[in-house]
Design a protein around this motif. Structure first.
Motif, short mmCIF file in Angstrom:
data_model
loop_
_atom_site.label_atom_id
_atom_site.label_comp_id
_atom_site.label_asym_id
_atom_site.label_seq_id
_atom_site.Cartn_x
_atom_site.Cartn_y
_atom_site.Cartn_z
N ASP A 70 0.89 -1.11 0.03
CA ASP A 70 0.19 0.11 0.15
C ASP A 70 0.75 1.29 0.06
OD1 ASP A 70 -2.04 1.87 0.82
OD2 ASP A 70 -3.21 0.20 0.84
N VAL A 71 0.55 2.15 -0.74
CA VAL A 71 1.44 3.30 -1.18
C VAL A 71 2.54 2.99 -1.83
CG1 VAL A 71 2.40 5.54 -0.32
CG2 VAL A 71 0.49 4.48 1.13
N GLY A 72 3.22 2.04 -1.41
CA GLY A 72 4.30 1.39 -2.04
C GLY A 72 5.80 2.29 -1.77
N ILE A 143 -0.62 -3.48 4.10
CA ILE A 143 -1.13 -2.07 4.50
C ILE A 143 -0.63 -1.30 5.83
CG2 ILE A 143 -3.40 -3.09 5.45
CD1 ILE A 143 -4.70 -0.25 4.08
N GLY A 144 -0.29 -0.05 5.87
CA GLY A 144 0.19 0.41 7.25
C GLY A 144 -0.85 0.79 7.94
N ASP A 145 -0.67 1.32 9.42
CA ASP A 145 -1.92 1.73 10.21
C ASP A 145 -2.18 3.14 9.60
OD1 ASP A 145 0.78 2.29 11.13
OD2 ASP A 145 -0.15 3.61 12.49
N GLY A 146 -1.45 4.08 8.87
CA GLY A 146 -1.71 5.07 8.36
C GLY A 146 -2.65 4.84 7.16
N ASP A 173 1.79 -1.98 11.42
CA ASP A 173 1.38 -0.99 12.41
C ASP A 173 2.63 -0.52 13.19
OD1 ASP A 173 0.29 0.46 14.56
OD2 ASP A 173 -0.72 -1.25 15.46
N ASN A 174 2.83 0.77 12.74
CA ASN A 174 3.93 1.55 13.56
C ASN A 174 3.43 2.78 14.25
OD1 ASN A 174 3.51 3.26 11.43
ND2 ASN A 174 5.21 2.47 10.33
N ALA A 175 2.31 2.77 14.43
CA ALA A 175 1.67 3.88 15.11
C ALA A 175 1.89 5.11 14.35
CB ALA A 175 1.97 3.98 16.57
N MET A 176 2.38 5.14 13.25
CA MET A 176 2.71 6.49 12.81
C MET A 176 2.06 6.43 11.27
SD MET A 176 4.86 8.42 14.48
CE MET A 176 5.65 9.30 13.23
N SER A 177 1.53 7.65 10.96
CA SER A 177 1.31 7.87 9.32
C SER A 177 2.59 8.61 9.20
CB SER A 177 0.22 8.78 9.39
OG SER A 177 -0.44 8.77 7.91
N ILE A 178 2.57 9.76 8.59
CA ILE A 178 3.70 10.63 8.30
C ILE A 178 3.91 11.12 9.57
CG2 ILE A 178 4.76 12.55 7.36
CD1 ILE A 178 3.31 11.88 4.70
C1 LIG Z 1 -4.06 9.44 -1.02
C2 LIG Z 1 -2.80 9.89 -0.48
N1 LIG Z 1 -2.92 10.55 0.76
C3 LIG Z 1 -1.53 11.08 1.09
C4 LIG Z 1 -0.58 10.32 0.91
C5 LIG Z 1 0.71 10.62 1.55
N2 LIG Z 1 1.50 9.54 2.54
C6 LIG Z 1 2.36 8.93 1.90
S1 LIG Z 1 2.87 7.81 2.93
C7 LIG Z 1 1.61 8.32 4.14
C8 LIG Z 1 1.62 7.67 5.50
C9 LIG Z 1 1.43 6.26 5.32
O1 LIG Z 1 1.45 5.80 6.65
P1 LIG Z 1 1.58 4.21 6.82
O2 LIG Z 1 0.57 3.64 5.77
O3 LIG Z 1 1.36 3.92 8.21
O4 LIG Z 1 2.85 3.83 6.47
P2 LIG Z 1 4.38 4.05 7.00
O5 LIG Z 1 4.94 5.13 6.43
O6 LIG Z 1 3.98 4.45 8.62
O7 LIG Z 1 4.93 3.04 6.96
C10 LIG Z 1 1.10 9.23 3.68
C11 LIG Z 1 0.09 10.27 4.26
C12 LIG Z 1 -0.58 9.30 -0.06
N3 LIG Z 1 0.49 8.43 -0.42
N4 LIG Z 1 -1.88 9.21 -0.80
#
Ligand SMILES: Cc1ncc(C[n+]2csc(CCOP(=O)(O)OP(=O)(O)O)c2C)c(N)n1
Length: 608
Positions: A70-72, A143-146, A173-178
């Protein structure tokens, strides 16, 4: 490095023992730290993901089994393990490795990601396709908790649970988004983590207390209150189970041996499962572990720029002091958009809603309907998520929601998914919407001042920053009025949107106009250009289709204005370039190209 160069595929990795895998994971970390130090990229998230990624590749058979990150942004270890070790040195450089999972890059990348919260839906699609085709591969969504704060993830969970389709969800789950993660689900995950700690604590405490001779029972009573409190925090893991998704948790995502055992066990289970693991963002690098927000994304560029987000933080804070109706809203991008400064001054009037752009837009509509003045600071490409809410909730109701659109235009190293090249199109087409583009920080200040009393939907779009100011101090903002920033005797009119386009054009002898209003157009100024032999060149960091130039073209046609027109912007392809300058060159957004266009125009006019 004993292993790094020897592991060129998951098959190589499967030959290692657990202790060798641990050493390999350390080498991966060091390599990621070195490359990101040079090229920039997502550091803390990747360091946290190394160990469980090694375990995933040990247990599953990629590319037959499909991993969707997720996000990648945490897929660097995956890229290196899957034969891209050498190319990884060119991470985030044109022609090199991209910063997100990318199916155009490798057969090991099951899908392309970049925007958050897509992995569960895509994973279910792949799993359903597998079932329809009578195949048996595994689908693993990480998928991350963010990312789990994004609404789309819940639409997917709803469907996954009901479907009973076999797929594996790894919740990292690392309790962090950015920044620190937010929201009720995040608290729920915290309780699950705590429940694991509680069970362990209870075991250890009881053993310890039982060992004490007489004082034991008294201490036991004394700890009763603490236990009661802890018990209150103990929640069942029923949420996922009730949805029909088997839950396993909470496990240490850094313990490669434990992860392998667990994954081996669930690999053949039927139906959807979720494995809840905890990791430390930045694991293995002290500075990143201590400050994961700062090290979430590392910028390797040494170029000095003025950041528009600094102006946002400072100016909104100033406006809020005068006007208690002003509120700030962010979708998990507090630091990137400059809202941190605002939150420090006005914590009660600043809302971080998580990675939930659609919700943020509609929530702003609610705030505006009740008389507040919401400013939603958001990156251009992420706002794409909220298009229907902008249309349906904000614009149809003509509500004064202010969109502060950062990272608009060419984005550089984050690549195709993050390009901010569509906002002028998708915003300008909407009735009731006004769209502005400042040419420097000073003008953004003026626009923000002006915006606070504007009573309709409004968007101000700008890139991350700019190097040089366009010299002229900007005049007062007047609705729908452009500004001439350079004059020339030539019959050449360059109408440019935003600082970086103006910077390019100011190298050329022309009448240079700053289109501070992208919508509405300055009809009066366009009417003045009406003369045979004149040429208008529009410049924008946006897709040409539906962009600024197209609306100028329509205006000129509709009003019978005689002049030549050339529109410069991004053509009808997704921009894959990882460098802003290269993308400008590819699209002819350069002074050299302007000179060429002007030269050819003059030649043609002389001959005619
Ligand atoms: C729709 C969308 N909004 C905002 C972002 C910016 N963004 C990239 S990573 C991230 C935080 C993700 O948190 P998590 O899934 O917990 O992954 P972690 O970085 O903590 O491992 C954000 C907000 C994005 N990539 N996509």
């Amino acid at each position: 490095m004993a292993y790094l160069e020897k592991i060129n595929s998951p098959a190589d990795l499967k030959k290692l023992s657990i202790s060798e895998l641990k050493s390999y994971a350390e080498e991966l970390r060091q390599y990621i730290i070195t490359v990101v130090g040079k090229n920039g990229g997502h550091l803390a998230s990747n360091l946290g993901a190394v160990d469980f990624t090694v375990a995933l590749h040990y247990v599953f058979d990629c590319p037959r089994d499909k991993f969707i990150f997720d996000v990648g942004h945490q897929s660097y270890a995956h890229k290196i393990i899957t034969g891209r070790m050498a190319e990884f040195a060119r991470l985030r450089q044109d022609g090199g490795i991209t910063g997100f999972e990318n199916m155009r890059e490798s057969e090991y990348d099951a899908f392309s990601t970049g925007h958050s919260s897509t992995s569960l839906s895509v994973g279910l699609g792949l799993a359903r396709a597998r079932d329809l085709a009578g195949d048996r591969y595994n689908v693993v969504s990480v998928i991350g908790d963010g990312a789990l704060t994004g609404g789309m993830a819940y639409e997917a969970l709803n469907d996954i649970g009901a479907s009973g389709t076999k797929m594996i969800i790894v919740l990292n789950d690392n309790a962090m988004s950015i920044s620190k993660n937010v929201g009720a689900i995040s608290s729920y995950l915290g309780k699950l983590r705590l429940s694991k700690k509680y069970k362990k604590l209870k075991r250890v405490t009881k053993q310890g207390i039982d060992g004490l001779p007489i004082i034991g029972p008294y201490v036991l009573r004394a700890t009763e209150r603490i236990k009661m409190w802890l018990k209150k925090q103990l929640v069942s893991n029923k949420m996922f189970e009730q949805l029909g998704i088997k839950y396993y948790g909470v496990f240490d995502g850094h313990n490669i041996g434990e992860m392998i055992n667990l994954l081996e066990q669930i690999k053949n289970s039927k139906g959807p499962v979720i494995i809840h693991i905890t990791t430390h963002k930045g694991s293995g690098l002290y500075e990143a572990e201590m400050n994961p927000e700062k090290y979430h994304g590392v910028d390797a560029s040494t170029e000095q720029i003025h950041k528009f987000s600094d102006v946002v933080g400072e100016k909104l804070t100033e406006l809020a002091a005068r006007d208690d109706k002003i509120v700030g809203v962010s979708a998990a991008m507090m630091s990137g958009t400059g809202l941190n400064a605002f939150r420090q001054a006005y914590p009660d009037r600043c809302f971080d809603v998580g990675i939930a752009e659609q919700h943020a837009v509609a929530m702003c509509a609610g705030l505006a309907a009740a008389g507040y003045k919401p400013y939603f600071a958001v990156y251009s490409s992420f706002l794409q998520r909220g298009f229907d809410q902008i249309l349906h909730d904000v614009c149809i109701n003509n509500l004064p929601v202010r969109f502060l659109i950062d990272r608009a235009g060419a984005i550089g190293a984050d690549g195709v998914t993050h390009q901010g090249l569509f906002d002028l199109g998708y915003l300008s087409m909407l009735p009731n919407m006004t769209v502005l583009a400042p040419r420097n920080g000073e003008e953004l200040r003026k626009m923000l001042d002006w915006s606070s009393e504007f009573n309709s939907p409004l968007a101000i779009r700008y890139p991350k920053g700019y190097k040089d100011d366009i010299v002229l101090p900007s005049s007062e903002i007047v609705y729908g009025k452009w500004e001439t920033v350079a004059r020339s005797a030539e019959k050449v009119y360059v109408i440019a949107v935003g600082n970086r386009m103006l910077s390019v054009a100011k190298e050329v002898d022309c009448n240079l106009i700053s289109a501070r209003f992208v919508k509405p157009l300055d009809g009066e100024m366009l009417n003045e250009i009406n003369a045979e032999g004149n040429i208008v060149i529009t410049m924008e960091e946006n897709a040409l289709r539906g962009g600024f130039g197209e609306s100028v073209r329509t205006y000129l046609c509709e009003h019978g204005i005689r002049c030549d027109l050339k529109c410069l912007g991004f053509d009808d392809r997704f921009c894959e370039s990882l460098s802003v300058n290269t993308s400008f060159e590819q699209q002819g957004l350069t002074a050299e190209n302007l000179r060429k266009i002007i030269f050819e125009h003059k030649l043609l006019n002389k001959n005619s």
